[in-house]
Design a protein around this motif. Structure first.
Motif, PDB file in Angstrom:
ATOM      1  N   CYS A  39      -5.906   2.930   3.951  1.00  0.00           N
ATOM      2  CA  CYS A  39      -6.754   1.791   3.585  1.00  0.00           C
ATOM      3  C   CYS A  39      -8.172   2.065   4.053  1.00  0.00           C
ATOM      4  CB  CYS A  39      -6.238   0.508   4.242  1.00  0.00           C
ATOM      5  SG  CYS A  39      -4.576   0.019   3.736  1.00  0.00           S
ATOM      6  N   GLU A  89     -11.011  -2.708   3.592  1.00  0.00           N
ATOM      7  CA  GLU A  89      -9.692  -3.286   3.293  1.00  0.00           C
ATOM      8  C   GLU A  89      -8.968  -3.685   4.575  1.00  0.00           C
ATOM      9  OE1 GLU A  89      -8.426  -0.960  -0.836  1.00  0.00           O
ATOM     10  OE2 GLU A  89      -8.083  -0.006   1.111  1.00  0.00           O
ATOM     11  N   SER A  95      -7.883  -7.469   5.438  1.00  0.00           N
ATOM     12  CA  SER A  95      -6.458  -7.744   5.655  1.00  0.00           C
ATOM     13  C   SER A  95      -6.235  -8.399   7.013  1.00  0.00           C
ATOM     14  CB  SER A  95      -5.643  -6.452   5.565  1.00  0.00           C
ATOM     15  OG  SER A  95      -5.675  -5.919   4.263  1.00  0.00           O
ATOM     16  N   VAL A 141      -2.127  -4.611   7.955  1.00  0.00           N
ATOM     17  CA  VAL A 141      -2.383  -3.877   6.711  1.00  0.00           C
ATOM     18  C   VAL A 141      -1.086  -3.477   6.015  1.00  0.00           C
ATOM     19  CG1 VAL A 141      -4.613  -2.993   7.474  1.00  0.00           C
ATOM     20  CG2 VAL A 141      -2.537  -1.654   7.929  1.00  0.00           C
ATOM     21  N   LEU A 168      -0.628  -4.761   2.371  1.00  0.00           N
ATOM     22  CA  LEU A 168      -1.549  -4.069   1.464  1.00  0.00           C
ATOM     23  C   LEU A 168      -1.033  -2.671   1.153  1.00  0.00           C
ATOM     24  CD1 LEU A 168      -4.169  -3.823  -0.099  1.00  0.00           C
ATOM     25  CD2 LEU A 168      -5.321  -3.189   2.031  1.00  0.00           C
TER      26      LEU A 168
END
Length: 259
Positions: free
Chosen positions: A48, A52, A56, A91, A94
Motif C-alpha cells: 500500500c 493509502e 486506512s 490496512v 485494503l
C-alpha cells in the motif's frame, strides 16, 4: 512457583500457552484462526502507498471511535494487541481488496455471464392455495377479467403475499422455489401461468417485470467476494490440517511414565 507462561487471564483463571490450543479447539475457533492465517499469507506481498496506509488508519480509527492516545491504548489493551499489530490490521482490508482485484479482476465479465441467470431479478404476483379446485376457479376469473389478481390474492391466497395483493419482489431468480423460478424465467411480463402444484400448494403466477442484471460496481464487488470466498474454502480444505497436541495432564503423565 508462579507460572510465567500465562498468556491470558480471565477472572481467577490463568491460561498458559500450552492450554490455549485445546481451548481454541474446544470453542471451535481453530478454523477461524486458520482462515485468517491463510488470508494473511495470500496478501503478504500486497503493498500500500503511504497515502493509502494513512487513509486506512484514519478510517479504522473512526470506525472504532478511537479519538486520542488514551482511547488507543485502551483499545490495544482490550484486544491484547501491539501497536505494530494494529498497524497491520488497519490496512488488512485494503490489501484483501487489492488481492481480489489482482486475482479475479479480469475474470469478472465471463463469471458474470455465467451467473447472470441467477442475478436477474423479477417482480411477480402469486396466489397459493391447497385446494386445486379453488386454484382453477381463481385462474379462470383472472383470465376472463372478472376479478383482478390483486383482489383475489388478498381474499384467497393462504400465504403472507395476501397482504400485498400477491405482489412479490423484486427478488433474484434464485430466491423463489426452483419450480417457481423456472416458470418465471420462461414467462413474458404480464403472462399468467395456470395452476401448478408446488409442494403442498397449488400456485398461480403472473410475471410483472423482469429486471436484467448489470455488471455495475455493486455486482462486481459481490462477484469478487464470491470468488474470494470460494477460493478461501478450497485453500482451507487443501492446505489446513489440525493435530491434537497433548494436554498438560497427558504431558505430566508421560513424564512420570518415562521416569
Amino acid at each position: 512457583m508462579e507460572n510465567t507462561d500465562i498468556v491470558l487471564r480471565i477472572g481467577n483463571q490463568d491460561i498458559s500457552s500450552v492450554e490455549l490450543y485445546p481451548l481454541l479447539a474446544q470453542y471451535r475457533l481453530l478454523p477461524q484462526l486458520a482462515k485468517e492465517i491463510v488470508v494473511d499469507q495470500a496478501i503478504s506481498s500486497i503493498t500500500c502507498t503511504p497515502e493509502e496506509t494513512t487513509l486506512s488508519q484514519q478510517n479504522f480509527y473512526q470506525r472504532q471511535k478511537i479519538a486520542d492516545q488514551n482511547q488507543l491504548k485502551a483499545w490495544l489493551d482490550h484486544h491484547g494487541m501491539t501497536p505494530e499489530q494494529l498497524e497491520k490490521l488497519t490496512v488488512r482490508d485494503l490489501k484483501i481488496e487489492k488481492f481480489k482485484q489482482l486475482t479475479w479482476g479480469d475474470q469478472l465479465e465471463p463469471y458474470f455471464v455465467k451467473c447472470k441467470g441467477q442475478l436477474d431479478r423479477v417482480v411477480y404476483s402469486l396466489i397459493r392455495t391447497k385446494d386445486p379446485g379453488v386454484a382453477q376457479e381463481l385462474y379462470f376469473r383472472i383470465q376472463e377479467g372478472e376479478n383482478t389478481f390483486s383482489d383475489l390474492a388478498r381474499e384467497y391466497s393462504e400465504g403472507s403475499e395476501a397482504q400485498t395483493g400477491g405482489l412479490l419482489g423484486p427478488v433474484e431468480l434464485n430466491t423463489p422455489h426452483p419450480k417457481i423460478a423456472q416458470i418465471l424465467a420462461a414467462s413474458r411480463p404480464g403472462q399468467l401461468s395456470p395452476p401448478t402444484p408446488v409442494g403442498d400448494w397449488w400456485i398461480i403466477l403472473r410475471l410483472e417485470k423482469y429486471v436484467s442484471a448489470q455488471l455495475d460496481d455493486n455486482t462486481k464487488q459481490r462477484l469478487l467476494n464470491e470468488l474470494f470466498q470460494g477460493w478461501l474454502v478450497s485453500q482451507i480444505k487443501e492446505n489446513v490440517s489440525f493435530s491434537s497436541p497433548q494436554t498438560p495432564s497427558e504431558q505430566e503423565k508421560l513424564s512420570v511414565d518415562q521416569s
